[in-house]
Enzyme design. Sequence first.
Site, PDB file in Angstrom:
ATOM      1  N   ASP A   3      -9.436   5.612   3.187  1.00 40.08           N
ATOM      2  CA  ASP A   3      -8.134   5.161   2.712  1.00 40.08           C
ATOM      3  C   ASP A   3      -8.788   4.352   1.524  1.00 40.08           C
ATOM      4  O   ASP A   3      -8.168   4.739   0.317  1.00 40.08           O
ATOM      5  CB  ASP A   3      -7.430   4.683   3.592  1.00 40.08           C
ATOM      6  CG  ASP A   3      -7.962   3.402   4.330  1.00 40.08           C
ATOM      7  OD1 ASP A   3      -9.253   3.363   4.422  1.00 40.08           O
ATOM      8  OD2 ASP A   3      -7.273   2.581   4.769  1.00 40.08           O
ATOM      9  N   ASP A  25     -14.382  -0.351  -0.420  1.00 38.32           N
ATOM     10  CA  ASP A  25     -14.474  -1.673  -1.258  1.00 38.32           C
ATOM     11  C   ASP A  25     -15.871  -2.257  -1.247  1.00 38.32           C
ATOM     12  O   ASP A  25     -16.703  -1.718  -2.107  1.00 38.32           O
ATOM     13  CB  ASP A  25     -13.585  -2.582  -0.154  1.00 38.32           C
ATOM     14  CG  ASP A  25     -13.356  -4.124  -0.916  1.00 38.32           C
ATOM     15  OD1 ASP A  25     -14.061  -4.503  -1.870  1.00 38.32           O
ATOM     16  OD2 ASP A  25     -12.843  -4.862  -0.341  1.00 38.32           O
ATOM     17  N   LYS A  39     -11.873   0.359  -5.045  1.00 41.38           N
ATOM     18  CA  LYS A  39     -11.511  -1.062  -5.536  1.00 41.38           C
ATOM     19  C   LYS A  39     -12.534  -1.207  -6.705  1.00 41.38           C
ATOM     20  O   LYS A  39     -13.818  -0.830  -6.695  1.00 41.38           O
ATOM     21  CB  LYS A  39     -12.133  -2.249  -4.311  1.00 41.38           C
ATOM     22  CG  LYS A  39     -11.133  -2.382  -3.462  1.00 41.38           C
ATOM     23  CD  LYS A  39     -10.245  -3.686  -3.882  1.00 41.38           C
ATOM     24  CE  LYS A  39      -9.215  -4.218  -2.821  1.00 41.38           C
ATOM     25  NZ  LYS A  39      -9.652  -5.158  -1.803  1.00 41.38           N
ATOM     26  N   ASP A  64      -3.294  -1.396   6.156  1.00 47.97           N
ATOM     27  CA  ASP A  64      -2.341  -2.357   6.545  1.00 47.97           C
ATOM     28  C   ASP A  64      -2.565  -3.667   6.358  1.00 47.97           C
ATOM     29  O   ASP A  64      -3.474  -3.949   5.626  1.00 47.97           O
ATOM     30  CB  ASP A  64      -2.819  -2.301   8.314  1.00 47.97           C
ATOM     31  CG  ASP A  64      -3.991  -2.914   8.640  1.00 47.97           C
ATOM     32  OD1 ASP A  64      -4.952  -2.204   8.040  1.00 47.97           O
ATOM     33  OD2 ASP A  64      -4.171  -3.595   9.561  1.00 47.97           O
TER      34      ASP A  64
END
Length: 173
Positions: free
Chosen positions: A96, A99, A127, A154
């Site tokens: 998903d 980072d 990111k 989430d």
Amino acid sequence: MNIKTLISTEEIQKRVKELADQIEKDYKDKGEIVIVGILKGAFMFMADLVRHLSVPVRCDFLRVSSYDHDVNTGVVRMEFDLTQPVEGKHILMVEDIVDTGNTLRYLLQHLKTKNPASMKIASLLYKEKGAAREMVDYIGFTVPDKYVIGYGLDSEGLYRSLPYIGVFKVVDR
Ligand code: PRP
């Protein structure tokens, strides 16, 4: 709920189709792909992505975690592994978000020991301050360095079911 939409449902769906078209082209002469969803966050992106693919795919999942109460601990834990042998197979990992890249680095090393024919990575989000751009083969969107939720992502276990990507609004007091 104070959530600002960062990427709309329509934008996501359009981009997922574009990524699937690219993947389809890249794998058309390779035969089967084992699509590996990295749980939990990847479940929604993976479900939408595979629906656009007509190349033969096997779906598998593994679960790693590095966040504890929304804080990245930097330590990647394997919670459960693939359920099928992937030796000689083409693996496409589906994430998903990427980072720091810690999760990917760990997973690339881990899956390499299973001797796949190839390994590529598709991530819906990347990111902008991330540290692993060169590792990701298919990127949906680059996002600012903010806490993003929805479409699988989430906050303390909630918001994964939102069909869009959002950020929490700062509420003036
Ligand atoms: C999230 C996300 C990636 C990872 C990215 O997983 O799904 O796997 O963090 O961060 P990194 O590039 O800094 O390693 P998380 O541990 O929150 O688990 P989840 O998918 O179950 O929410």
